[in-house]
Write a protein that holds these residues in place. Sequence first.
Motif, short mmCIF file in Angstrom:
data_model
loop_
_atom_site.label_atom_id
_atom_site.label_comp_id
_atom_site.label_asym_id
_atom_site.label_seq_id
_atom_site.Cartn_x
_atom_site.Cartn_y
_atom_site.Cartn_z
N GLY A 58 0.82 -1.21 0.00
CA GLY A 58 0.00 0.00 0.00
C GLY A 58 0.85 1.25 0.00
N ALA A 59 1.96 1.22 0.75
CA ALA A 59 2.85 2.38 0.81
C ALA A 59 3.54 2.58 -0.53
CB ALA A 59 3.88 2.20 1.92
N ILE A 60 3.92 1.49 -1.18
CA ILE A 60 4.56 1.58 -2.50
C ILE A 60 3.61 2.22 -3.49
CG2 ILE A 60 5.47 0.25 -4.45
CD1 ILE A 60 6.45 -1.81 -2.39
N GLU A 61 2.34 1.76 -3.45
CA GLU A 61 1.34 2.32 -4.37
C GLU A 61 1.13 3.81 -4.11
OE1 GLU A 61 -2.09 -0.13 -3.80
OE2 GLU A 61 -1.17 -1.87 -4.77
N LYS A 62 1.14 4.21 -2.82
CA LYS A 62 0.97 5.62 -2.48
C LYS A 62 2.12 6.45 -3.02
CE LYS A 62 -1.81 5.41 1.73
NZ LYS A 62 -1.82 5.69 3.17
N VAL A 63 3.34 5.93 -2.87
CA VAL A 63 4.52 6.65 -3.36
C VAL A 63 4.44 6.81 -4.86
CG1 VAL A 63 7.02 6.51 -3.68
CG2 VAL A 63 6.02 5.99 -1.45
N ARG A 67 3.97 10.32 -6.88
CA ARG A 67 4.96 10.72 -7.88
C ARG A 67 4.28 11.01 -9.22
NH1 ARG A 67 9.34 6.47 -8.25
NH2 ARG A 67 9.76 7.17 -6.15
N GLN A 68 3.29 10.16 -9.59
CA GLN A 68 2.57 10.37 -10.85
C GLN A 68 1.77 11.68 -10.82
OE1 GLN A 68 0.34 6.73 -11.11
NE2 GLN A 68 1.89 5.73 -12.39
N LYS A 70 2.43 14.31 -9.00
CA LYS A 70 3.39 15.40 -9.04
C LYS A 70 3.89 15.62 -10.47
CE LYS A 70 7.69 16.97 -6.95
NZ LYS A 70 8.78 16.67 -6.05
N THR A 71 4.15 14.54 -11.19
CA THR A 71 4.61 14.64 -12.58
C THR A 71 3.55 15.31 -13.45
OG1 THR A 71 5.97 12.65 -12.33
CG2 THR A 71 5.44 13.32 -14.58
N ILE A 72 2.29 14.91 -13.27
CA ILE A 72 1.20 15.49 -14.05
C ILE A 72 1.06 16.98 -13.74
CG2 ILE A 72 -1.32 15.51 -14.32
CD1 ILE A 72 -1.18 12.42 -13.94
N LYS A 73 1.08 17.34 -12.45
CA LYS A 73 0.98 18.75 -12.08
C LYS A 73 2.13 19.56 -12.65
CE LYS A 73 -1.69 18.49 -7.81
NZ LYS A 73 -1.69 18.79 -6.38
N ASN A 74 3.33 18.98 -12.63
CA ASN A 74 4.50 19.67 -13.17
C ASN A 74 4.34 19.92 -14.67
OD1 ASN A 74 7.04 20.84 -13.10
ND2 ASN A 74 8.04 18.92 -13.60
#
Length: 117
Positions: A58-63, A67-68, A70-74
């Motif tokens: 679950g933590a891996i999926e959250k990370v 990240r995805q 953040k990439t989209i917002k960027n």
Amino acid sequence: MVWDGDDGLVGWGWGVTVVEGSPAVSSDGLGKSNGGDTSLVSPVPYVLNGVFRGRKNGAIEKVVERRQRKTIKNRESAARSRARKQAYTMELEAEVSELKQKNQKLKRKQVKAYLIV
């Protein structure tokens, strides 16, 4: 530094063992430089005092999801920035064109005034 000849494991003698394939060890067994290293958010597990540590699924999926996002917002932010820059450039080009026309009018007016005198 402690070397285990069987597995190629590297430890520092304090009960910490770095497993091959972890972000801290490259394929040749040497430490990686920090350039572009994402080990702080990497889901790769490690061994601490004989206990396998790492992120839960679950933590891996959250990370990954964070990240995805953040990439989209960027990307969206970069697109807005490019649009603002293009609009500003077009505005400046229009102003330059207008000033060139005014300059030509003033030059013609000056020539007429010179010929009359």
